[in-house]
Motif scaffolding. Structure first.
Motif, short mmCIF file in Angstrom:
data_model
loop_
_atom_site.label_atom_id
_atom_site.label_comp_id
_atom_site.label_asym_id
_atom_site.label_seq_id
_atom_site.Cartn_x
_atom_site.Cartn_y
_atom_site.Cartn_z
N PHE A 119 -39.57 -12.03 16.50
CA PHE A 119 -38.88 -10.74 16.40
C PHE A 119 -39.75 -9.76 15.62
CE2 PHE A 119 -35.84 -7.62 14.88
CZ PHE A 119 -35.02 -7.45 15.99
N ILE A 120 -39.93 -8.56 16.17
CA ILE A 120 -40.74 -7.53 15.50
C ILE A 120 -39.79 -6.55 14.81
CG2 ILE A 120 -42.63 -5.88 15.79
CD1 ILE A 120 -43.27 -8.75 16.81
N LYS A 121 -39.95 -6.46 13.49
CA LYS A 121 -39.06 -5.60 12.69
C LYS A 121 -39.76 -4.30 12.31
CE LYS A 121 -36.19 -8.86 10.15
NZ LYS A 121 -35.97 -9.48 8.85
N PRO A 122 -39.00 -3.21 12.24
CA PRO A 122 -39.59 -1.98 11.68
C PRO A 122 -39.62 -2.11 10.16
CG PRO A 122 -37.27 -1.62 12.20
CD PRO A 122 -37.59 -3.05 12.61
N PRO A 123 -40.53 -1.40 9.48
CA PRO A 123 -40.54 -1.45 8.01
C PRO A 123 -39.20 -1.00 7.44
CG PRO A 123 -42.52 -0.39 8.84
CD PRO A 123 -41.63 -0.58 10.02
N VAL A 152 -27.55 -4.38 15.46
CA VAL A 152 -27.05 -5.65 16.02
C VAL A 152 -28.22 -6.60 16.26
CG1 VAL A 152 -25.81 -6.68 17.97
CG2 VAL A 152 -25.11 -4.43 17.10
N GLU A 153 -29.31 -6.05 16.81
CA GLU A 153 -30.49 -6.89 17.11
C GLU A 153 -31.05 -7.53 15.83
OE1 GLU A 153 -32.46 -4.74 21.01
OE2 GLU A 153 -32.79 -3.86 19.07
N LEU A 154 -31.07 -6.75 14.76
CA LEU A 154 -31.60 -7.29 13.49
C LEU A 154 -30.76 -8.47 13.03
CD1 LEU A 154 -32.54 -4.01 11.63
CD2 LEU A 154 -34.06 -5.93 12.08
N GLU A 155 -29.47 -8.41 13.28
CA GLU A 155 -28.57 -9.51 12.92
C GLU A 155 -28.92 -10.76 13.76
OE1 GLU A 155 -26.75 -9.18 10.31
OE2 GLU A 155 -25.98 -11.24 10.60
N ILE A 156 -29.08 -10.55 15.08
CA ILE A 156 -29.38 -11.68 15.98
C ILE A 156 -30.76 -12.27 15.68
CG2 ILE A 156 -29.63 -12.38 18.41
CD1 ILE A 156 -27.59 -10.29 19.15
N SER A 157 -31.65 -11.45 15.13
CA SER A 157 -33.03 -11.91 14.88
C SER A 157 -33.08 -13.10 13.93
CB SER A 157 -33.88 -10.77 14.32
OG SER A 157 -33.55 -10.54 12.97
N LYS A 158 -31.98 -13.33 13.20
CA LYS A 158 -31.96 -14.49 12.29
C LYS A 158 -32.10 -15.81 13.06
CE LYS A 158 -29.24 -12.03 8.90
NZ LYS A 158 -27.86 -11.64 8.56
N LYS A 159 -31.77 -15.76 14.37
CA LYS A 159 -31.89 -16.98 15.18
C LYS A 159 -33.30 -17.15 15.73
CE LYS A 159 -27.08 -17.16 16.52
NZ LYS A 159 -26.13 -16.65 17.49
N TYR A 160 -34.19 -16.20 15.48
CA TYR A 160 -35.54 -16.28 16.02
C TYR A 160 -36.41 -17.21 15.15
CZ TYR A 160 -35.35 -13.08 19.94
OH TYR A 160 -35.11 -12.53 21.17
#
Ligand code: 5GP
Length: 188
Positions: A119-123, A152-160
């Motif tokens: 998952f690629i996160k913004p700063p 929402v995507e940032l929340e789901i990213s925990k599964k990455y």
């Protein structure tokens, strides 16, 4: 022959996922899968290069025919990964990138458990908002909607499996390369 890696890259719209993968591919051998979508063509995009642009009806027909490895509805449009040559490439030892949203990413992990999800996160959300505004593709309303989706995507990213904070392109490319190298060593 060792199989190639299936690498899923997800992240909010405007975070720089495509640029990161393209930069990585300048010095590393890999294939970037071209998705199909029912959304309208945008800016300088070209059919068959950026996406296969299909009508909603054509897309639904291809779902029924079992043509997709995964698909999802995002922002009221269909997006999907055509099965076509992906298995073939992996069997030939070639790494394949899927740059897709998170619902599709999780479908891939379920079907192909040896895939890796990054998952690629913004700063920060503020920086993401500025990037979206500077791109100039979207209206204020669309930007607000994309930011809502991003939360929402940032929340789901925990599964990455991994996250990369995309602050600086070169450092993100180095991180991506070390994840891929590590995963290859694990499979040795
Ligand atoms: P955009 O409309 O900005 O090109 O893409 C919107 C979102 O759909 C992005 O997060 C992009 O990564 C994702 N996407 C692109 N292709 C696919 C696909 O084949 N499957 C899924 N699930 N998402 C995709």
């Amino acid at each position: 022959m060792k199989k190639g890696l299936l690498i899923v890259i997800s992240g909010p719209s405007g975070v720089g996922k495509d640029t990161l993968v393209k930069e990585y591919m300048k010095s590393n051998n890999a294939f970037l899968s071209i998705s199909a979508t029912s959304r309208k063509i945008r800016g300088n995009e070209k059919d068959g290069i950026d996406y296969y642009f299909l009508s909603k009806e054509e897309f639904e027909k291809r779902i029924d025919e079992g043509d997709f490895l995964e698909y999802a509805i995002y922002n009221n449009c269909y997006y999907g990964t055509p099965k076509s040559e992906i298995e073939d490439l992996l069997n030939k030892g070639i790494d394949v990138f899927l740059v897709i949203e998170v619902q599709g990413g999780l479908q891939i992990k379920e079907k192909m458990s040896d895939s890796i999800l990054i998952f690629i996160k913004p700063p920060s959300i503020e920086i993401l908002e500025n990037r979206l505004k500077n791109r100039g593709f979207d209206s204020e309303e669309m930007i607000a909607n994309r930011l809502k989706i991003a939360t929402v995507e940032l929340e789901i990213s925990k599964k990455y499996d991994y996250c990369i904070i995309n602050d600086d392109l070169n450092s993100s490319v180095r991180k991506l390369k070390s994840i891929i190298d590590m995963e290859k060593e694990k499979r040795n």
